[in-house]
Design an enzyme around this catalytic site. Structure first.
Site, PDB file in Angstrom:
ATOM      1  N   TYR A  32       0.827  -1.205   0.000  1.00  0.00           N
ATOM      2  CA  TYR A  32       0.000   0.000   0.000  1.00  0.00           C
ATOM      3  C   TYR A  32       0.859   1.251   0.000  1.00  0.00           C
ATOM      4  O   TYR A  32       2.066   1.199   0.264  1.00  0.00           O
ATOM      5  CB  TYR A  32      -0.952   0.005   1.191  1.00  0.00           C
ATOM      6  CG  TYR A  32      -0.321   0.363   2.514  1.00  0.00           C
ATOM      7  CD1 TYR A  32      -0.489   1.626   3.073  1.00  0.00           C
ATOM      8  CD2 TYR A  32       0.454  -0.561   3.229  1.00  0.00           C
ATOM      9  CE1 TYR A  32       0.086   1.968   4.290  1.00  0.00           C
ATOM     10  CE2 TYR A  32       1.032  -0.244   4.438  1.00  0.00           C
ATOM     11  CZ  TYR A  32       0.849   1.017   4.972  1.00  0.00           C
ATOM     12  OH  TYR A  32       1.426   1.354   6.173  1.00  0.00           O
ATOM     13  N   ARG A  51       8.195   3.947  -4.706  1.00  0.00           N
ATOM     14  CA  ARG A  51       8.249   2.947  -3.635  1.00  0.00           C
ATOM     15  C   ARG A  51       7.233   1.837  -3.879  1.00  0.00           C
ATOM     16  O   ARG A  51       7.493   0.668  -3.562  1.00  0.00           O
ATOM     17  CB  ARG A  51       8.020   3.600  -2.275  1.00  0.00           C
ATOM     18  CG  ARG A  51       8.231   2.627  -1.108  1.00  0.00           C
ATOM     19  CD  ARG A  51       8.210   3.314   0.228  1.00  0.00           C
ATOM     20  NE  ARG A  51       6.929   3.984   0.484  1.00  0.00           N
ATOM     21  CZ  ARG A  51       6.703   4.724   1.562  1.00  0.00           C
ATOM     22  NH1 ARG A  51       7.640   4.906   2.482  1.00  0.00           N
ATOM     23  NH2 ARG A  51       5.518   5.299   1.729  1.00  0.00           N
ATOM     24  N   LYS A 150       6.506  -2.129   1.933  1.00  0.00           N
ATOM     25  CA  LYS A 150       5.339  -1.519   2.578  1.00  0.00           C
ATOM     26  C   LYS A 150       4.128  -2.425   2.391  1.00  0.00           C
ATOM     27  O   LYS A 150       3.231  -2.156   1.581  1.00  0.00           O
ATOM     28  CB  LYS A 150       5.090  -0.120   2.020  1.00  0.00           C
ATOM     29  CG  LYS A 150       4.187   0.744   2.902  1.00  0.00           C
ATOM     30  CD  LYS A 150       4.187   2.183   2.418  1.00  0.00           C
ATOM     31  CE  LYS A 150       3.233   3.056   3.231  1.00  0.00           C
ATOM     32  NZ  LYS A 150       3.701   3.290   4.604  1.00  0.00           N
ATOM     33  N   GLU A 182      12.083   2.257  14.391  1.00  0.00           N
ATOM     34  CA  GLU A 182      11.216   3.326  13.886  1.00  0.00           C
ATOM     35  C   GLU A 182       9.950   3.357  14.712  1.00  0.00           C
ATOM     36  O   GLU A 182       9.775   2.568  15.636  1.00  0.00           O
ATOM     37  CB  GLU A 182      10.882   3.095  12.411  1.00  0.00           C
ATOM     38  CG  GLU A 182      10.236   1.754  12.122  1.00  0.00           C
ATOM     39  CD  GLU A 182      10.143   1.444  10.635  1.00  0.00           C
ATOM     40  OE1 GLU A 182      10.194   2.365   9.805  1.00  0.00           O
ATOM     41  OE2 GLU A 182      10.008   0.251  10.304  1.00  0.00           O
ATOM     42  N   LEU A 206      11.195   1.052   7.162  1.00  0.00           N
ATOM     43  CA  LEU A 206      10.573   1.509   5.925  1.00  0.00           C
ATOM     44  C   LEU A 206      11.366   2.680   5.371  1.00  0.00           C
ATOM     45  O   LEU A 206      11.794   3.563   6.119  1.00  0.00           O
ATOM     46  CB  LEU A 206       9.131   1.952   6.192  1.00  0.00           C
ATOM     47  CG  LEU A 206       8.355   2.371   4.944  1.00  0.00           C
ATOM     48  CD1 LEU A 206       8.065   1.170   4.068  1.00  0.00           C
ATOM     49  CD2 LEU A 206       7.063   3.064   5.342  1.00  0.00           C
TER      50      LEU A 206
END
Length: 286
Positions: A32, A51, A150, A182, A206
């Protein structure tokens, strides 16, 4: 009622349907992207599209669309739903082969599923939280090892956000081997003696689109950036801390596990980076 996009069709949201055999539903076999909208324009669209292509490639999944087609869908949804400030959510799954199987279906006969919808978020650019900062907790990072892709498998980040909520905090930072990886849905940073420190890109985190833009703007503003892991103790002893994401832009962090960061209020580096990011991103919005 929102208009959404499903496999080439614009539909009222209550008419949108996906097969119960879709691998996104059964296997979290999908990726996504979320693109922010400010003043009715898309922020960092090309970064998100690049991405998306990378995530699909890492999962050996075909891209069902082109940049131009996807840009048109984004713009059409923004217009149809009259989004001034908000987000466009995009999801691509491996599709449905009509049954459940661990083995990937033949891409020649099973097309990917593509879905997009909008979320209206008035005041997104001027969120009150940016003036007071976030309180965060730290939790063990128990996600899989390919966080650079992702994917839609977001259960543990959701659990992390619920842990933060239960603790009266705004979010959680994930910790592995004593070092922060993160946030649950954002990249993490500290500032010490004027130096911005954030973990380098790898399979561990990410590769944030907002992260890349903010670091580029920071370097252009002659700020010093050091890309390396930092510990929780370093973070608590920092002068400032903040996170970046497509929906929060640059968000100050003022408390970690109950300990104030710096003066316990948003600092000048985060404030300046947020200002620069919003200003420059609006200039480049499409």
């Amino acid at each position: 009622m929102r208009t959404v996009y499903v496999n080439g069709e614009y539909l009222p949201e209550d008419e949108a349907k996906i097969s119960i055999f879709d691998r996104g539903f059964l296997m979290a076999d999908g990726v996504y992207e979320v693109t922010s909208v400010l003043d009715g324009k898309l922020i960092d669209f090309d970064g998100h599209y690049a991405r998306l292509e990378r995530s699909l490639g890492e999962l050996d999944m075909n891209n069902p669309t082109t940049r131009e087609e996807l840009l048109e869908v984004h713009r059409e949804l923004v217009a149809k739903n009259e989004i001034v400030e908000g987000m466009v959510y995009l999801q691509v799954t491996r599709g449905s082969a009509g049954d459940r199987d661990f083995v990937y279906p033949d891409p020649e006969t099973t097309k990917p599923t593509i879905v997009l919808f909008t979320q209206s978020k008035p005041g997104l650019a001027h969120a009150p939280a940016a003036k007071v900062g976030w309180k965060i907790i730290t939790i063990e990072d128990q996600r899989w090892a390919r966080r650079d892709i992702k994917t839609v498998q977001l259960l543990y980040p959701s659990m992390g956000k619920m842990m933060a909520k239960a603790a009266g905090a705004d979010d959680a930072w994930l910790v592995e081997d004593g070092h922060v990886t993160e946030g649950t849905s954002n990249n993490a940073y500290i500032v010490k003696d004027g130096k911005i420190i954030t973990r380098q890109t790898s399979n561990d985190i990410l590769h944030g689109i907002t992260r890349a833009a903010v670091l580029r703007f920071a370097k252009e503003a002659q700020m010093v950036v050091e890309e390396r892991p930092f510990t929780v103790d370093e973070a608590k002893a920092a002068d400032e801390a903040f996170v970046t994401s497509a929906s929060s832009f640059v968000m100050p962090v003022v408390e970690i596990d109950g300990a104030a960061v710096g003066a316990g209020e948003p600092g000048p580096v985060a404030a300046r980076l947020r200002e620069i990011y919003l200003e420059e991103s609006l200039k480049a919005a499409i």
